[in-house]
Scaffold this motif. Structure first.
Motif, PDB file in Angstrom:
ATOM      1  N   ALA A  31     -12.737 -19.598  23.910  1.00 47.37           N
ATOM      2  CA  ALA A  31     -11.716 -18.796  23.225  1.00 47.37           C
ATOM      3  C   ALA A  31     -10.700 -18.216  24.194  1.00 47.37           C
ATOM      4  O   ALA A  31      -9.579 -17.894  23.795  1.00 47.37           O
ATOM      5  N   GLY A  32     -11.080 -18.046  25.465  1.00 43.80           N
ATOM      6  CA  GLY A  32     -10.123 -17.566  26.460  1.00 43.80           C
ATOM      7  C   GLY A  32     -10.176 -16.084  26.750  1.00 43.80           C
ATOM      8  O   GLY A  32      -9.270 -15.550  27.398  1.00 43.80           O
ATOM      9  N   LEU A  33     -11.220 -15.377  26.291  1.00 42.44           N
ATOM     10  CA  LEU A  33     -11.329 -13.946  26.584  1.00 42.44           C
ATOM     11  C   LEU A  33     -11.543 -13.723  28.072  1.00 42.44           C
ATOM     12  O   LEU A  33     -12.160 -14.550  28.759  1.00 42.44           O
ATOM     13  N   LEU A  39     -18.740  -7.764  27.486  1.00 40.85           N
ATOM     14  CA  LEU A  39     -18.905  -6.576  26.644  1.00 40.85           C
ATOM     15  C   LEU A  39     -19.053  -6.966  25.174  1.00 40.85           C
ATOM     16  O   LEU A  39     -19.886  -6.410  24.440  1.00 40.85           O
ATOM     17  N   PHE A  40     -18.251  -7.924  24.729  1.00 39.57           N
ATOM     18  CA  PHE A  40     -18.327  -8.374  23.345  1.00 39.57           C
ATOM     19  C   PHE A  40     -19.689  -9.006  23.061  1.00 39.57           C
ATOM     20  O   PHE A  40     -20.305  -8.770  22.024  1.00 39.57           O
ATOM     21  N   CYS A 100     -15.975  -1.769  18.885  1.00 40.04           N
ATOM     22  CA  CYS A 100     -14.691  -2.196  18.316  1.00 40.04           C
ATOM     23  C   CYS A 100     -13.983  -3.082  19.330  1.00 40.04           C
ATOM     24  O   CYS A 100     -14.046  -2.839  20.544  1.00 40.04           O
ATOM     25  N   VAL A 101     -13.309  -4.077  18.826  1.00 38.23           N
ATOM     26  CA  VAL A 101     -12.512  -4.970  19.668  1.00 38.23           C
ATOM     27  C   VAL A 101     -11.117  -5.049  19.079  1.00 38.23           C
ATOM     28  O   VAL A 101     -10.954  -5.407  17.909  1.00 38.23           O
ATOM     29  N   ALA A 102     -10.108  -4.680  19.852  1.00 39.58           N
ATOM     30  CA  ALA A 102      -8.711  -4.865  19.443  1.00 39.58           C
ATOM     31  C   ALA A 102      -8.180  -6.106  20.142  1.00 39.58           C
ATOM     32  O   ALA A 102      -8.456  -6.312  21.325  1.00 39.58           O
ATOM     33  N   VAL A 119     -14.419  -1.688  23.094  1.00 39.36           N
ATOM     34  CA  VAL A 119     -15.018  -0.356  23.188  1.00 39.36           C
ATOM     35  C   VAL A 119     -16.463  -0.444  22.706  1.00 39.36           C
ATOM     36  O   VAL A 119     -16.721  -0.867  21.577  1.00 39.36           O
ATOM     37  N   VAL A 120     -17.388  -0.070  23.571  1.00 42.53           N
ATOM     38  CA  VAL A 120     -18.793   0.054  23.188  1.00 42.53           C
ATOM     39  C   VAL A 120     -19.046   1.524  22.861  1.00 42.53           C
ATOM     40  O   VAL A 120     -18.740   2.409  23.671  1.00 42.53           O
ATOM     41  N   ILE A 121     -19.571   1.794  21.682  1.00 42.63           N
ATOM     42  CA  ILE A 121     -19.788   3.176  21.257  1.00 42.63           C
ATOM     43  C   ILE A 121     -21.020   3.734  21.973  1.00 42.63           C
ATOM     44  O   ILE A 121     -22.161   3.388  21.648  1.00 42.63           O
ATOM     45  N   THR A 122     -20.797   4.575  22.958  1.00 45.18           N
ATOM     46  CA  THR A 122     -21.859   5.234  23.702  1.00 45.18           C
ATOM     47  C   THR A 122     -22.318   6.474  22.935  1.00 45.18           C
ATOM     48  O   THR A 122     -21.631   6.930  22.008  1.00 45.18           O
ATOM     49  N   PRO A 123     -23.470   7.053  23.301  1.00 45.90           N
ATOM     50  CA  PRO A 123     -23.891   8.290  22.644  1.00 45.90           C
ATOM     51  C   PRO A 123     -22.843   9.396  22.724  1.00 45.90           C
ATOM     52  O   PRO A 123     -22.651  10.152  21.767  1.00 45.90           O
TER      53      PRO A 123
END
Length: 743
Positions: free
Chosen positions: A290-292, A299-300, A438-440, A499-503
């Motif tokens: 995909a080219g990320l 992270l994804f 979340c991924v933008a 963005v990884v949702i941390t505590p």
């Protein structure tokens, strides 16, 4: 002397004496010479010459269609005239040579009326003839150089079995051939969308290639209407219904490959517009292809390994969200899991995955389908889009009961998902409990490998402007060649903000923290903004700063950085498209390792780290407005005037910064805002000793004089009504700072 030269002299046009037009030549050539010598566009030249010739300038747009019946197309083309209107005695036509008596007599004989001339340029007359007369002949001329077998190149597929277009359908006219030509060219050029658009004079076919629109051809309106009808037939739409939007699907075969067509038609003022999305099922990419960027890809993938929760991919239409998620589904499908999707529409068919199509007419909505899926023992659920509260609530319920939910959402950045879900109706504790990441995403064009060249020597003016704004020197330059359609770009690559949702982030979300607070926490946890990743691509030579500005945002919103910064400086901080500074993992690690973390200032200029001695800076202005467009406009004007700028979404956020001790030299605030309005903010500023002398300018869209009086009585230094006038606005800001001895 040629009659055009004589008319130009009588009209007193500059350089008329220099006209040298040979007699007896084609009218179009004479007009071209005159327009070039006199410095006028042909249409403007006609308007200036007409009075000198004793005739009116023709308005071809107001021609009466009935007048066409009085003059055969053959004569109109022979004499290059176009019928405008008629009455019982006269027949008015547009001509490019009102001195030709032969034309006057021939038209008078054909129409049985006295001929009246009006003046128009030859090309305008030719365009009107092509538009007004036979559409079939116009299409035939358009297709005259096309291979006779083009109609057979694109075949309609019914029920997954290829079926050639019927021979009698091709023989019935050129429209089938023209439609096949459009589809063939779209496939060959790699277009993702075909736009067939009506206009006041004719139709236009445009292709979206690598995210950018390109004009492919112009069509007479009659031909455009028939092409749209042909497309509606292919996609099983009602061709008799031209007043309501319709959606359909079709499938075609071209050179052994099958393409799905998603068709949408809408009524416009002039005619129907059709848009065709071209989908090729066998081109679904894996995450590896995909080219990320490597870091964002890892992270994804870490988000895909969680067993429960919601993972959102956000971005505008056409940003590659679905392609990325399909790649994720293909990767997850390798495991021993049950995957079910709910889509509208199903864009690609994936083996080993259960896919459901939303159909509102049958009562199959995202929410109802999700409820049914939960009884099908799924491990992973893909929701095409979370659009409403019902869908969001069911998705949240699924996430909290042991399912991984993948979905798309329309937001500007990754953490905008929190605000969007809350706007839909979810409460912050539910969002915090279910959201895992979340991924933008955006897509930028890649430079063409055939024609791109390394940047050497001096930068162009545009490159210098962008380099100064973004703080990164371009390494490669797009040129253009036949391989890339002379655009300089070929193909696209994704730019992702993960963005990884941390505590810590979950706690902030649960406490309804502001967007800026979430951004700072995510940056401290290692998030790289869209602009960070895009500039990395520029540095690697994959794309250009021009693409970054086009896709990510206006360079005026970027924080100036030093273009000569080395790699270490590049990693320290790069602002995102919202103008907020981001913190890289290196900075986050340093902050974690020290007992007293360094604080990065939020002023929208180069980041300032406490402990360093900042260089003398321009006055800093805080712009407070709940209207994002107004904030952007005011910020852009102030930065252009040399000021540093910070922004706040409402009075409460602005007051919080002031109470925290952030230093500002002027506050510009809207009067009407939610939570804490401008009047209350002004009162709070004047009520504190530390800010009592801080200059405040109030602006509002209201015309009520009582509000101005109240604001000035409360201590405002100036009052500006919207819409703001750029020069006056900047001038008043300067005056307020001057009065406070701050400039």
């Amino acid at each position: 002397m040629h009659w055009i030269a004589q008319a130009a002299v009588r009209a007193g046009l500059p350089a008329a004496a220099d006209l040298d037009i040979p007699r007896g030549g084609p009218a179009a050539s004479a007009w071209d010479v005159a327009a070039r010598t006199l410095g006028f566009a042909p249409r403007d030249l006609a308007a200036r010459l007409a009075p000198a010739l004793g005739v009116r300038a023709a308005n071809l747009e107001t021609a009466d269609p009935h007048a066409l019946t009085l003059l055969p197309e053959k004569l109109a083309r022979r004499y290059q005239v176009y019928p405008l209107r008629e009455d019982d005695r006269t027949f008015t036509v547009a001509t490019c040579d009102p001195t030709d008596l032969e034309i006057e007599q021939a038209i008078g004989f054909a129409s049985g009326r006295r001929t009246v001339f009006e003046l128009a340029a030859p090309r305008d007359i030719s365009e009107a003839i092509n538009h007004g007369y036979s559409n079939d002949k116009a299409v035939e001329r358009l297709l005259s150089n096309v291979d006779a077998h083009v109609a057979d190149a694109v075949r309609v597929v019914e029920d997954s079995a290829p079926q050639a277009v019927a021979a009698d359908e091709v023989a019935s006219g050129p429209i089938v051939k023209l439609t096949s030509l459009i589809l063939r060219d779209a496939i060959i050029s790699g277009a993702s969308d075909v736009h067939i658009e009506p206009g006041p004079k004719g139709g236009t076919v445009r292709f979206r290639i690598d995210g950018v629109m390109h004009i492919q051809m112009q069509l007479p309106m009659g031909a455009l209407n028939r092409v749209v009808s042909r497309i509606k037939v292919l996609s099983k739409l009602d061709i008799a219904d031209r007043i309501r939007p319709q959606d359909g699907r079709s499938r075609v075969d071209f050179e052994g490959a099958t393409y799905d067509l998603r068709v949408s038609t809408v009524p416009t003022r002039d005619a129907e517009k059709a848009v065709i999305r071209v989908l090729r099922p066998d081109t679904v990419k894996t995450l590896d292809t995909a080219g990320l960027s490597p870091r964002e890809l890892e992270l994804f993938r870490s988000l895909l390994r969680v067993r429960e929760g919601i993972v959102l991919v956000t971005g505008p239409t056409g940003s590659g969200k679905t392609t990325t998620l399909y790649g994720a589904l293909r990767e997850i499908a390798k495991r021993s899991v049950n995957i079910t999707t709910v889509e509208d529409p199903i864009e690609y068919e994936l083996p080993g995955i259960t896919q459901m199509q939303v159909d509102a007419k049958r009562g199959v909505t995202f929410a109802s389908a999700l409820r049914a899926i939960l009884r099908q023992d799924p491990d992973v659920i893909f929701v095409g889009e979370i659009r409403d509260l019902d869908t969001a609530q069911v998705a949240t319920q699924a996430a909290m009961t042991g399912h991984l939910v993948l979905a798309t959402l329309h937001t500007n950045d990754a953490l905008g998902s929190v605000t969007r879900l809350n706007d839909i109706g979810l409460d912050h504790p539910s969002i915090a409990a279910s959201l895992r990441g979340c991924v933008a995403q955006r897509l930028v064009r890649k430079v063409c490998p055939k024609c791109s060249i390394p940047v050497a020597g001096a930068l162009t003016d545009e490159e210098q402007r962008l380099s100064s704004a973004y703080g990164t020197k371009p390494t490669i330059r797009a040129v253009g060649c036949p391989e890339c359609g002379n655009t300089g770009y070929r193909g696209r690559l994704p730019i992702a903000e993960v963005v990884v949702i941390t505590p810590a982030l979950a706690e902030l979300i649960s406490d309804s923290a502001s967007s800026s607070a979430l951004q700072r926490a995510a940056a401290a946890a290692g998030m790289r903004s869209l602009l960070d990743v895009a500039l990395e691509r520029v540095h690697a030579g994959h794309t250009t700063l021009q693409e970054v500005e086009r896709v990510i945002g206006d360079a005026n919103e970027a924080t100036p950085r030093t273009p000569d910064a080395d790699e270490h400086d590049h990693e320290m901080a790069v602002p995102n498209n919202g103008g907020k500074p981001s913190v890289t993992p290196a900075m986050a690690a340093t902050a974690t390792a020290t007992a007293t973390p360094k604080r990065v200032a939020t002023v929208e200029s180069a980041p300032i780290i406490e402990g360093e001695k900042p260089a003398p800076a321009a006055p800093c202005v805080l712009v407070v407005d709940d209207d994002s467009v107004m904030r952007l406009l005011a910020s852009t004007l102030l930065r252009g005037a040399g000021y540093r700028v910070e922004t706040a979404d409402d009075g409460a956020e602005a007051l919080g910064r002031l109470l925290r001790g952030d230093e500002f030299h002027l506050v510009v605030t809207d009067l009407h805002m939610p939570v804490l309005d401008g009047a209350a903010l002004l009162k709070a500023i004047r009520g504190r000793a530390a800010t009592a002398s801080l200059p405040v300018i109030v602006f509002t869209g209201s015309d009520a004089s009582t509000e101005e009086v109240a604001a000035m009585d409360a201590g405002a230094d100036d009052y500006i009504r919207k819409p703001i006038e750029p020069v006056r606005f900047v001038s008043r800001v300067r005056a307020a700072l001057r009065r406070a001895n701050l400039q």
